[in-house]
Design a protein around this motif. Structure first.
Motif, PDB file in Angstrom:
ATOM      1  N   TYR A   1       0.839  -1.191   0.000  1.00 27.84           N
ATOM      2  CA  TYR A   1       0.000   0.000   0.000  1.00 27.84           C
ATOM      3  C   TYR A   1       0.876   1.244   0.000  1.00 27.84           C
ATOM      4  N   ARG A   2       0.304   2.303  -0.531  1.00 23.33           N
ATOM      5  CA  ARG A   2       0.982   3.590  -0.461  1.00 23.33           C
ATOM      6  C   ARG A   2       0.708   4.219   0.898  1.00 23.33           C
ATOM      7  N   ALA A   3       1.740   4.810   1.492  1.00 27.55           N
ATOM      8  CA  ALA A   3       1.604   5.391   2.825  1.00 27.55           C
ATOM      9  C   ALA A   3       0.591   6.536   2.806  1.00 27.55           C
ATOM     10  N   ALA A   4      -0.216   6.590   3.854  1.00 28.68           N
ATOM     11  CA  ALA A   4      -1.187   7.677   4.021  1.00 28.68           C
ATOM     12  C   ALA A   4      -0.678   8.619   5.111  1.00 28.68           C
ATOM     13  N   VAL A   5      -0.590   9.891   4.789  1.00 27.94           N
ATOM     14  CA  VAL A   5      -0.083  10.902   5.721  1.00 27.94           C
ATOM     15  C   VAL A   5      -1.177  11.937   5.952  1.00 27.94           C
ATOM     16  N   VAL A   6      -1.482  12.185   7.222  1.00 33.16           N
ATOM     17  CA  VAL A   6      -2.519  13.163   7.569  1.00 33.16           C
ATOM     18  C   VAL A   6      -1.970  14.081   8.658  1.00 33.16           C
ATOM     19  N   ARG A   7      -2.109  15.380   8.437  1.00 30.76           N
ATOM     20  CA  ARG A   7      -1.747  16.378   9.452  1.00 30.76           C
ATOM     21  C   ARG A   7      -3.039  16.950  10.040  1.00 30.76           C
ATOM     22  N   PHE A   8      -3.071  17.068  11.347  1.00 29.89           N
ATOM     23  CA  PHE A   8      -4.281  17.532  12.009  1.00 29.89           C
ATOM     24  C   PHE A   8      -3.919  18.286  13.275  1.00 29.89           C
ATOM     25  N   SER A   9      -4.905  18.964  13.838  1.00 33.63           N
ATOM     26  CA  SER A   9      -4.744  19.709  15.088  1.00 33.63           C
ATOM     27  C   SER A   9      -5.823  19.274  16.060  1.00 33.63           C
ATOM     28  N   VAL A  10      -5.476  19.299  17.329  1.00 31.90           N
ATOM     29  CA  VAL A  10      -6.439  18.961  18.375  1.00 31.90           C
ATOM     30  C   VAL A  10      -6.339  20.014  19.474  1.00 31.90           C
ATOM     31  N   ALA A  11      -7.494  20.477  19.937  1.00 32.21           N
ATOM     32  CA  ALA A  11      -7.526  21.506  20.972  1.00 32.21           C
ATOM     33  C   ALA A  11      -7.446  20.867  22.352  1.00 32.21           C
ATOM     34  N   ALA A  12      -7.137  21.677  23.345  1.00 33.48           N
ATOM     35  CA  ALA A  12      -7.081  21.189  24.720  1.00 33.48           C
ATOM     36  C   ALA A  12      -8.462  20.675  25.128  1.00 33.48           C
ATOM     37  N   GLY A  13      -8.519  19.441  25.570  1.00 33.02           N
ATOM     38  CA  GLY A  13      -9.772  18.831  25.959  1.00 33.02           C
ATOM     39  C   GLY A  13     -10.637  18.388  24.798  1.00 33.02           C
ATOM     40  N   GLY A  14     -10.170  18.569  23.566  1.00 31.30           N
ATOM     41  CA  GLY A  14     -10.962  18.210  22.390  1.00 31.30           C
ATOM     42  C   GLY A  14     -10.630  16.822  21.876  1.00 31.30           C
ATOM     43  N   SER A  15     -11.405  16.391  20.895  1.00 34.09           N
ATOM     44  CA  SER A  15     -11.195  15.083  20.272  1.00 34.09           C
ATOM     45  C   SER A  15     -11.466  15.192  18.778  1.00 34.09           C
ATOM     46  N   VAL A  16     -10.721  14.433  17.985  1.00 33.37           N
ATOM     47  CA  VAL A  16     -10.879  14.440  16.531  1.00 33.37           C
ATOM     48  C   VAL A  16     -10.816  13.010  16.027  1.00 33.37           C
ATOM     49  N   GLU A  17     -11.415  12.793  14.855  1.00 31.53           N
ATOM     50  CA  GLU A  17     -11.286  11.513  14.162  1.00 31.53           C
ATOM     51  C   GLU A  17     -10.419  11.736  12.936  1.00 31.53           C
ATOM     52  N   VAL A  18      -9.382  10.922  12.789  1.00 32.40           N
ATOM     53  CA  VAL A  18      -8.401  11.098  11.724  1.00 32.40           C
ATOM     54  C   VAL A  18      -8.571   9.973  10.702  1.00 32.40           C
ATOM     55  N   PRO A  19      -9.088  10.272   9.494  1.00 33.36           N
ATOM     56  CA  PRO A  19      -9.239   9.232   8.470  1.00 33.36           C
ATOM     57  C   PRO A  19      -7.915   8.951   7.771  1.00 33.36           C
ATOM     58  N   LEU A  20      -7.589   7.687   7.620  1.00 37.09           N
ATOM     59  CA  LEU A  20      -6.358   7.264   6.947  1.00 37.09           C
ATOM     60  C   LEU A  20      -6.738   6.225   5.894  1.00 37.09           C
ATOM     61  N   ALA A  21      -6.713   6.630   4.629  1.00 35.57           N
ATOM     62  CA  ALA A  21      -7.104   5.743   3.535  1.00 35.57           C
ATOM     63  C   ALA A  21      -5.864   5.183   2.849  1.00 35.57           C
ATOM     64  N   LEU A  22      -5.681   3.875   2.954  1.00 40.62           N
ATOM     65  CA  LEU A  22      -4.552   3.203   2.315  1.00 40.62           C
ATOM     66  C   LEU A  22      -4.986   2.720   0.936  1.00 40.62           C
ATOM     67  N   ALA A  23      -4.282   3.135  -0.107  1.00 43.85           N
ATOM     68  CA  ALA A  23      -4.584   2.729  -1.472  1.00 43.85           C
ATOM     69  C   ALA A  23      -3.560   1.713  -1.941  1.00 43.85           C
ATOM     70  N   PRO A  24      -4.001   0.574  -2.485  1.00 45.98           N
ATOM     71  CA  PRO A  24      -3.039  -0.393  -3.025  1.00 45.98           C
ATOM     72  C   PRO A  24      -2.169   0.247  -4.093  1.00 45.98           C
ATOM     73  N   ALA A  25      -0.890  -0.019  -4.049  1.00 46.76           N
ATOM     74  CA  ALA A  25       0.035   0.628  -4.982  1.00 46.76           C
ATOM     75  C   ALA A  25      -0.291   0.291  -6.426  1.00 46.76           C
ATOM     76  N   ALA A  26      -0.548  -0.991  -6.736  1.00 48.34           N
ATOM     77  CA  ALA A  26      -0.829  -1.397  -8.115  1.00 48.34           C
ATOM     78  C   ALA A  26      -2.143  -0.815  -8.591  1.00 48.34           C
ATOM     79  N   ALA A  27      -3.157  -0.811  -7.724  1.00 48.51           N
ATOM     80  CA  ALA A  27      -4.465  -0.301  -8.115  1.00 48.51           C
ATOM     81  C   ALA A  27      -4.407   1.186  -8.414  1.00 48.51           C
ATOM     82  N   GLU A  28      -3.618   1.928  -7.649  1.00 48.71           N
ATOM     83  CA  GLU A  28      -3.522   3.365  -7.875  1.00 48.71           C
ATOM     84  C   GLU A  28      -2.868   3.665  -9.216  1.00 48.71           C
TER      85      GLU A  28
END
Length: 322
Positions: A176-203
């Motif tokens: 798979y090709r590496a998935a890189v996501v940059r995000f920020s989270v506030a004090a006391g906050g929560s986030v959901e971080v989506p990471l989609a891995l795509a097969p190298a050959a399929a891409e």
């Protein structure tokens, strides 16, 4: 009656100093479990760290507490390290240190610090951020996750505790090709971080299909040849130079002639006329060469509004010209 008030920062420094005194009074481990030299070194580091803590030099205190804990792990060292981590903004590390301190059985030596540790845990749990990593596809063999450049042992869907601020998470797996996501989270906050891995050959296949097949590489084109104009200009220059030399020779011969009607004078006039003709022909020839050189057709620029797919070993995409 006079009353004195103590700031929270001063109270923390007092607790750390008392912890240092208690650590010095604590009995060392048996020699079979730990060398006396190691115990002494850990104590020296701890005492120096406590000194820095009293002076408010928390970063230096944190480093010394950490080194002391590596040599000899004691509850008081762990508690003091948590205080220093909290003061330097390492909230998640501080929370882990306080939790580890509270997980150990309380003793008469550590009992005074149980209450402050529980209070610190309660406050830190409200200040840290939380992130849930949502990896797609859900089940991937060999999945590796890294947070801010450090490997993390977390399963997809598990909640990670983070210091407030900016972060980067990388998900990678074989095939798979590496998935890189940059995000920020506030004090006391929560986030959901989506990471989609795509097969190298399929891409790569999708990139090829989108472009109807990648176009062949364009062969290098040298454009119109400049050889002919340069040659023409060179010939014209040579003719002009020859005419100039012949004309100068005629002038010299005319100046040396004894009379204007003799054979020498006639020969000088003939050389002058031929030199003038050759000079004119040379100038005209140079002009033709210069005209050819300046009127060559320039290579056509890329067309506007074109979209070109590309594929390399590191990825695939499209190049757009607007």
């Amino acid at each position: 009656m006079s009353m004195r008030t103590h700031s929270p920062a001063r109270s923390r420094r007092t607790l750390v100093f008392v912890a240092a005194a208690l650590l010095l009074a604590a009995a060392p481990l048996p020699a079979a479990a730990q060398g006396k030299g190691d115990v002494a070194a850990a104590r020296v580091l701890f005492v120096q760290g406590a000194k820095f803590a009293r002076e408010g030099r928390w970063e230096e205190a944190r480093a010394l507490y950490a080194r002391s804990l590596e040599i000899k792990a004691t509850p008081l060292t762990r508690y003091s390290l948590g205080v220093a981590q909290k003061e330097t903004g390492r909230l998640v590390d501080a929370l882990a240190s306080f939790r580890a301190f509270l997980a150990e059985p309380a003793t008469p030596t550590t009992e005074p610090y149980v209450g402050p540790a529980r209070e610190a845990v309660a406050k830190l749990e409200k200040r840290i951020g939380r992130a849930t990593l949502a990896v797609e596809p859900g089940k991937v063999d060999g999945l590796a996750l890294a947070l801010d450049g450090k490997p993390v042992r977390a399963a997809p869907g598990q909640v990670l505790e983070l210091d407030p601020g900016d972060h980067e998470v990388v998900a990678s797996a074989p095939g798979y090709r590496a998935a890189v996501v940059r995000f920020s989270v506030a004090a006391g906050g929560s986030v959901e971080v989506p990471l989609a891995l795509a097969p190298a050959a399929a891409e790569a296949s999708r990139a090829s299909a989108a472009g109807g097949g990648l176009p062949p590489l364009a062969e290098a084109s040298e454009g119109p040849s400049r050889t002919l104009p340069v040659v023409v200009m060179g010939v014209g220059g040579a003719i002009f130079a020859g005419g100039a030399v012949l004309g100068l020779a005629g002038l010299k011969q005319a100046s040396d002639a004894r009379s204007g009607t003799g054979s020498d004078a006639s020969s000088a006039r003939a050389k002058g006329i031929v030199g003038d003709v050759l000079g004119g022909v040379g100038i005209a020839t140079v002009g033709v060469g210069l005209y050819l050189l300046l009127n060559e057709s320039a290579p056509s620029p890329p067309k506007a509004g074109s979209v070109t797919p590309w594929l390399s070993a590191s990825g695939a995409g499209v190049e757009m010209r607007l």
